[in-house]
Design a protein around this motif. Structure first.
Motif, PDB file in Angstrom:
ATOM      1  N   ASN A 503       0.842  -1.202   0.000  1.00 17.31           N
ATOM      2  CA  ASN A 503       0.000   0.000   0.000  1.00 17.31           C
ATOM      3  C   ASN A 503       0.875   1.249   0.000  1.00 17.31           C
ATOM      4  OD1 ASN A 503      -1.823   2.049   0.423  1.00 17.31           O
ATOM      5  ND2 ASN A 503      -2.906   1.046   2.099  1.00 17.31           N
ATOM      6  N   HIS A 506       0.088   3.840   2.811  1.00 16.98           N
ATOM      7  CA  HIS A 506       0.159   3.463   4.227  1.00 16.98           C
ATOM      8  C   HIS A 506       1.518   3.895   4.776  1.00 16.98           C
ATOM      9  CE1 HIS A 506       0.450   0.944   7.845  1.00 16.98           C
ATOM     10  NE2 HIS A 506      -0.868   0.855   7.792  1.00 16.98           N
ATOM     11  N   ASP A 509       3.676   0.491   5.358  1.00 22.01           N
ATOM     12  CA  ASP A 509       3.771  -0.467   4.254  1.00 22.01           C
ATOM     13  C   ASP A 509       4.320   0.161   2.970  1.00 22.01           C
ATOM     14  OD1 ASP A 509       3.481  -3.047   3.216  1.00 22.01           O
ATOM     15  OD2 ASP A 509       1.546  -2.552   2.314  1.00 22.01           O
ATOM     16  N   TYR A 559       2.806  -4.584   8.241  1.00 22.25           N
ATOM     17  CA  TYR A 559       2.540  -3.336   8.965  1.00 22.25           C
ATOM     18  C   TYR A 559       3.396  -3.197  10.228  1.00 22.25           C
ATOM     19  CZ  TYR A 559      -1.501  -3.566   5.894  1.00 22.25           C
ATOM     20  OH  TYR A 559      -2.302  -3.668   4.785  1.00 22.25           O
TER      21      TYR A 559
END
Length: 591
Positions: A503, A506, A509, A559
């Motif tokens: 992502n 994010h 990430d 994450y």
């Protein structure tokens, strides 16, 4: 200066006569408003000129004056953090002078002549210097130490050198040469269509670490390499380029918006100043040069923009820096080439592109490379070129994509089907490739883990087997597969969704370091190893697939922050315990 007159105007193409003393690629001033143009063809005393500004209002009889010099860029302090158009006019200065829209004939110097820079000499009076020798430094931004080099073609003995604050046009060094005394300033000029010289070209072996897992693990690009990102509309080319510009471990970034939408360049302008450089903690703009020639700007300047960008990139490479150049997109550049070729009435090649499309693309990409720079310190610099290609309808057989693939060594093929499934980056792992894999694999084994190549090969094998098994499933259904093959589908799904998907928006990430990538890939593959062990021990496949809690922890490993990577090892240990428990329960049941 030799003057001629216009006899024909066809859009950005102007034909002038009386130009017998001019040369091809000379810069000319066209019309009463002195529009900037470049001679691209000579026939007797007639010059075909591509004009880099709007030609509305020009007509036969208007004057054309040649400057006698090729299209060149100014190289010196002030490049970093600037935004130029395709012919190195600073857009901020144009806006202050002429408003929010490009005005015909506006003349603005590329670099600020009034600002003073603190020059710190690194040589002394009496030292012998040659082309490329570093004679001093200027702290251009808090991140970039700008090295002032002796221009190409000058060598001799330092007669005098000054320390202090100087503008770009003030003399700071006197060099006694065989042709007399030469005065040097903080700035030099270089023609954009000629590559800057270097001492020796090297074989690139170290990767340009991007923090994008699918790129670094499966299809890496070397520092000093060339890569292309082709893909249809909406598949994420620009997002991939932005990610590489933000997170690639280059010291200088040159971003060329070549014929793309204005709002995409606006995104870059808004995002880059806010982004923190992971290495320095400073704004990313403090090591970035932007060149914007958007789709609503004059088409001829689009053709020049990639040469302007790569010349600036070569200049920083010559200082010994690692430079990443992003060109978004070379398809729009090729379209500008096609339009000018059509107006010149040249014989068209495939799909109307000129016959010399391939050689022009090669001229651009071949300027990338890892080199030993000119000078006495044998410093090494690298220029990595990454070009986006926008094939109409996603057809990768069209001429620009094919000509590019014959030159570059890395192909990241974006897939619209993956993009529609919200899989980003939408790089198709089955048709992408990197020809740097072997050399970079050795570097990864030495610098990250000796298991790196083995893990990468195992993961890619599983993804390829998954593609073959999916064909069988589509034909006869999943019931035709053995439990072992169904497990392979489950492991490959984990590689795709838990490892390859990333992502960009994010906070954590968006970037994964090489040690984190190694731990994540090892964790995903360890799930496969433990699942196979359980299957061999007689555990039902459904029970293995239903290990939701541990599978969820594996999925969420992406994450985990970089400073807490030991949590990934904890998940792997937990995975082994969960598998042991399953096998033990199966043993009790069978007993």
């Amino acid at each position: 200066m030799k003057s001629g007159r216009i006899i024909k105007v066809s859009g950005p193409l102007v034909i002038a006569e009386g130009m017998d003393e001019a040369n091809i690629y000379d810069v000319v001033k066209v019309g009463d408003k002195r529009l900037i143009g470049e001679i691209i063809e000579m026939r007797r005393d007639q010059a075909s000129i591509q004009v880099y500004e709007e030609t509305t209002g020009l007509g036969p009889g208007d004057p054309v004056v040649t400057t006698g010099e090729p299209l060149s860029v100014e190289l010196g302090p002030g490049l970093i953090e600037s935004m130029f158009d395709g012919i190195q006019r600073p857009l901020d200065d144009i806006m202050e002078k002429a408003g929010s829209f490009l005005t015909k004939g506006v003349e603005v110097l590329p670099l600020n002549r009034e600002k003073k820079w603190h020059f710190l000499p690194t040589v002394k009076v009496g030292d012998e210097v040659k082309s490329g020798y570093i004679i001093g430094t200027v702290q251009e931004t808090s991140v970039v130490n700008h090295k002032i080099m002796v221009p190409y073609g000058i060598e001799g003995k330092i007669k005098s050198i000054c320390e202090g604050d100087y503008t770009l046009e003030e003399n700071v060094v006197e060099i006694e040469t065989s042709n007399g005394v030469k005065n040097l300033t903080l700035m030099q000029r270089w023609p954009v269509r000629r590559g800057r010289p270097y001492a020796k070209k090297l074989n690139p072996a170290a990767p340009l670490v991007t923090g994008q897992r699918i790129i670094d693990t499966f299809f890496p690009v070397a520092k000093g390499g060339a890569a292309c990102v082709p893909g249809p509309f909406g598949s994420g080319k620009t997002v991939v380029q932005h990610q590489l510009a933000k997170w690639g471990d280059a010291e200088i970034v040159v971003y060329i918006g070549c014929g793309e939408r204005g709002n995409e360049m606006t995104d870059v302008l808004n995002e880059f100043p806010e982004l923190k450089d992971p290495k320095t903690g400073e704004s990313l703009m403090r090591r970035t040069v932007l060149i914007a020639n958007t789709s609503n700007m004059p088409v001829a300047a689009r053709e020049a923009s990639i040469y302007t960008g790569i010349t600036i990139a070569e200049y920083f490479r010559d200082m010994g820096y690692s430079v990443a150049l992003m060109a978004d997109s070379t398809s729009r550049w090729a379209e500008a080439l096609r339009e000018m070729s059509g107006r010149l009435e040249e014989m068209p090649g495939d799909e109307g592109y000129p016959a010399y499309l391939g050689s022009r693309l090669a001229d651009f990409y071949e300027r990338a490379g890892k080199v030993v720079c000119l000078g006495n310190d044998e410093r090494e610099g690298a220029l990595t070129a990454i070009g986006a290609v926008s094939p109409p309808g996603g057809d990768l057989s069209e001429p620009v994509t094919q000509a590019t693939l014959r030159i570059v060594k890395v192909f990241w093929g974006l897939d619209s089907q993956l993009a529609y499934k919200r899989h980003f980056p939408a790089i198709n792992w089955l048709n992408s490739y990197s020809l740097y894999l072997e050399k970079i694999g050795d570097w990864m084994n030495d610098n990250v883990s000796e298991e790196w190549v083995k893990l990468r090969t195992e993961a890619m094998t599983l993804l390829q087997e998954e593609a073959n098994l999916q064909e069988i499933v589509r034909l006869v259904g999943i019931d035709a597969l053995s439990e072992k093959d169904r497990l392979k589908l489950e492991i490959a799904k984990s590689i795709r969704e838990d490892y390859l998907m990333q992502n960009a928006f994010h906070d954590i990430d968006t970037y994964a370091s090489l040690p984190k990538q190694y731990k994540m890939l090892k964790l995903v593959l360890e799930f496969g190893h433990q699942a196979e062990r359980a299957l061999k021990a007689g555990v039902y496949l459904k029970k293995i697939i239903d290990m939701e809690e541990i599978k969820d922890k594996i999925a969420r490993a992406k994450y985990i922050p970089e400073d807490q990577m030991n949590q990934i090892d904890t998940i792997r240990d937990e995975l082994v315990k969960v598998t042991d428990k399953l096998i033990a329960e199966e043993g009790v049941t069978n007993a």
